[in-house]
Design a protein around this motif. Sequence first.
Motif, PDB file in Angstrom:
ATOM      1  N   TYR A   1     -91.240 -13.240  54.398  1.00 38.09           N
ATOM      2  CA  TYR A   1     -90.585 -12.456  55.638  1.00 38.09           C
ATOM      3  C   TYR A   1     -89.652 -13.267  56.316  1.00 38.09           C
ATOM      4  N   CYS A   2     -88.213 -12.848  56.102  1.00 38.93           N
ATOM      5  CA  CYS A   2     -87.193 -13.553  56.830  1.00 38.93           C
ATOM      6  C   CYS A   2     -86.885 -12.792  57.911  1.00 38.93           C
ATOM      7  N   ALA A   3     -86.856 -13.422  59.124  1.00 42.26           N
ATOM      8  CA  ALA A   3     -86.441 -12.957  60.142  1.00 42.26           C
ATOM      9  C   ALA A   3     -84.976 -13.651  60.555  1.00 42.26           C
ATOM     10  N   VAL A   4     -83.881 -12.821  60.646  1.00 45.99           N
ATOM     11  CA  VAL A   4     -82.693 -13.372  61.260  1.00 45.99           C
ATOM     12  C   VAL A   4     -82.362 -12.932  62.548  1.00 45.99           C
ATOM     13  N   THR A   5     -82.118 -13.914  63.283  1.00 46.53           N
ATOM     14  CA  THR A   5     -81.734 -13.684  64.704  1.00 46.53           C
ATOM     15  C   THR A   5     -80.547 -14.498  65.176  1.00 46.53           C
ATOM     16  N   GLY A   6     -80.072 -14.385  66.567  1.00 46.83           N
ATOM     17  CA  GLY A   6     -78.929 -15.153  66.898  1.00 46.83           C
ATOM     18  C   GLY A   6     -79.511 -16.382  67.255  1.00 46.83           C
TER      19      GLY A   6
ATOM     20  N   GLY B   1     -82.990 -17.474  67.048  1.00 47.13           N
ATOM     21  CA  GLY B   1     -84.299 -18.099  66.553  1.00 47.13           C
ATOM     22  C   GLY B   1     -85.543 -17.423  67.263  1.00 47.13           C
ATOM     23  N   GLN B   2     -86.665 -17.880  66.759  1.00 47.35           N
ATOM     24  CA  GLN B   2     -87.753 -17.328  67.299  1.00 47.35           C
ATOM     25  C   GLN B   2     -88.375 -18.188  68.474  1.00 47.35           C
TER      26      GLN B   2
ATOM     27  N   GLY C   1     -87.371 -21.197  71.927  1.00 47.91           N
ATOM     28  CA  GLY C   1     -86.128 -21.717  72.729  1.00 47.91           C
ATOM     29  C   GLY C   1     -85.908 -20.679  73.702  1.00 47.91           C
ATOM     30  N   PRO C   2     -85.250 -21.105  74.686  1.00 56.61           N
ATOM     31  CA  PRO C   2     -84.683 -20.329  76.021  1.00 56.61           C
ATOM     32  C   PRO C   2     -83.894 -19.169  75.827  1.00 56.61           C
ATOM     33  N   LEU C   3     -83.273 -18.949  74.476  1.00 59.24           N
ATOM     34  CA  LEU C   3     -82.302 -18.010  74.239  1.00 59.24           C
ATOM     35  C   LEU C   3     -83.161 -17.104  73.074  1.00 59.24           C
ATOM     36  N   ALA C   4     -84.127 -17.490  72.890  1.00 61.07           N
ATOM     37  CA  ALA C   4     -85.147 -16.559  71.915  1.00 61.07           C
ATOM     38  C   ALA C   4     -85.024 -15.049  71.775  1.00 61.07           C
ATOM     39  N   SER C   5     -84.818 -14.588  73.163  1.00 61.56           N
ATOM     40  CA  SER C   5     -84.953 -12.905  73.424  1.00 61.56           C
ATOM     41  C   SER C   5     -83.671 -12.419  73.278  1.00 61.56           C
ATOM     42  N   GLU C   6     -82.474 -13.311  73.317  1.00 59.36           N
ATOM     43  CA  GLU C   6     -81.179 -13.055  73.605  1.00 59.36           C
ATOM     44  C   GLU C   6     -80.576 -12.365  72.460  1.00 59.36           C
TER      45      GLU C   6
ATOM     46  N   ASP D   1     -87.773 -18.334  59.667  1.00 60.65           N
ATOM     47  CA  ASP D   1     -87.133 -18.342  61.017  1.00 60.65           C
ATOM     48  C   ASP D   1     -85.594 -18.852  60.846  1.00 60.65           C
ATOM     49  N   LEU D   2     -84.616 -17.842  60.705  1.00 61.84           N
ATOM     50  CA  LEU D   2     -83.136 -18.157  60.487  1.00 61.84           C
ATOM     51  C   LEU D   2     -82.500 -17.658  61.824  1.00 61.84           C
ATOM     52  N   ALA D   3     -81.725 -18.663  62.409  1.00 63.00           N
ATOM     53  CA  ALA D   3     -80.959 -18.433  63.382  1.00 63.00           C
ATOM     54  C   ALA D   3     -79.558 -18.552  63.308  1.00 63.00           C
ATOM     55  N   LEU D   4     -78.600 -17.869  63.481  1.00 58.23           N
ATOM     56  CA  LEU D   4     -77.182 -17.676  63.454  1.00 58.23           C
ATOM     57  C   LEU D   4     -76.779 -19.083  64.103  1.00 58.23           C
ATOM     58  N   LEU D   5     -77.078 -19.328  65.394  1.00 60.65           N
ATOM     59  CA  LEU D   5     -76.456 -20.802  66.041  1.00 60.65           C
ATOM     60  C   LEU D   5     -77.092 -21.903  65.287  1.00 60.65           C
TER      61      LEU D   5
END
Length: 380
Positions: free
Chosen positions: A119-124, A126-127, A129-134, A195-199
Motif C-alpha cells: 500500500y503506497c500512500a502519496v501525500t504532500g 506525509g502521514q 508531523g504538524p502538516l500531515a493533514s494539509e 508513506d511517501l511525501a512530496l516535501l
Amino acid sequence: MQPLENIRVLDLSRVYAAPAGSMMLADLGAEVIRVEHPDGSDSMRDWGPFLNDQSTYYLCANRNKKSMTLDLKTEDAREQFKELVKDADIILENFKTGDMARMGLSYEELKKVNPRIIYCAVTGFGQTGPLASEPGFDPVIQAMSGLMDVTGASEGEATRVGVPIADILTSHHVVISILAALRMRDQTNEGQFIDLALLDVQMSSLANVASAYLNTGFASKRLGNRHNNVAPYQVFACADGPLMICAGTDGQFQKLCVMMEREEWAKDERFVTNTMRKQHEDELVEMITAVTITKTRDEWLALLQQHKIPGGRVNTIAEALEQPQMIARDMIGELEHEQYGKVKFVKSPLKFSSLNIDYKLAPPILGEHTNEFQKASLPK
C-alpha cells in the motif's frame, strides 16, 4: 515476457505524481486499474490544452492503464473494492492523510483482506508531523523546500521550475519504493505500507545545495544559469542565440581556452583553478562572451564536440522534441484510441538489451473498462 507481468495495481490516485508512477509500472508490464469516482475524481482531466476533448495533461501520465468507476463513499462499493484487493498486489492512492481510514480502507484494514498487499500512500507532507493533514501541490512544495529560492535570476524573484518537478521526482520514488517492497515481499511473503511525501522527496533532491548548508553553513543563492560551485558553467550568447557550455574541470577549461584560441587564459592566475575561476567569474564570463558572440551555436557545437567539452543549444520545446538525437533514440511514440484518436507521447527512457517496453493502451476515458471488472473478484 515483461518484468511486472502478473502484478496488479489498484490505482486510486489523481493528478500527476502518483499516476505517473503507476504509468511506469504499467510500462513494465503491470496491470494498472484506475479506480475512479463515477463523476470523475481527477481534476487533471479538466486541464487544457485538449486533444479531441481529452486533456493532454491527463494523457501524459495515464497510458497502458484501464479505468473502472466505484463510489467508495458507499458501502457496496467499498465491499467490492475489498474483493478487488484480494487479488491485487499494490494499492496506490494520494488522498489526504486519513481519508482512506475514514472510509474503512486503511492499510491496517486492507491487509486483513490481503496480507501481501503493498500500500503506497502519496501525500504532500506525509502521514506524520504538524502538516500531515494539509494538501500539498507541486508549486507549494517547490516553495517550501527552498528549491524556488535557488532558482531564477540573481536579481529576480524566486522562481519555480517550468515543469512540476516535485511531482515528477515523487513519481520516480513511487516506482522505486514499490519495486523495493515487491522484492522484500519475495523474501518475507508480507506486504507493507509506504508513506511517501512530496516535501520529503523534494528536500532529498536538494543534493549539493543541502549538503553545502548542512556541512558548512553555506546557503546557495539564485545565480540564474550559473553554477554555485563551478565556472565556466552556464549559458553564453552566440551570434544566433543561447548556448550552454559546461567546462566542469580544470582540464576541460584548458581545452576551452585552446578551442577559443585563448591559450593564455589557462595560465592566468585568476583562472588556473576552479576556485580561482569562481572568484573571478564575472571577468571570465565577460571575456568568454566576447568570443562566443562571434560564431553561431552550431559552429561552436562542432568545436565543443571536437574538443570533448559538454555543451548544448538552449532549445525551445519544439526544437527539443524534434532534435535528431530524439529521433535517433526513437523517443516519440503513438497510440490510438477508438474514441479520441491518435495520441503522441514521449516514450519511457528505459532501454534494455533484451526487453522492449510494451505500449498497448492509450489513456482510458472515465470508466472505460468498468464492464470488464463487474465481478467483484478478479482472478489472475
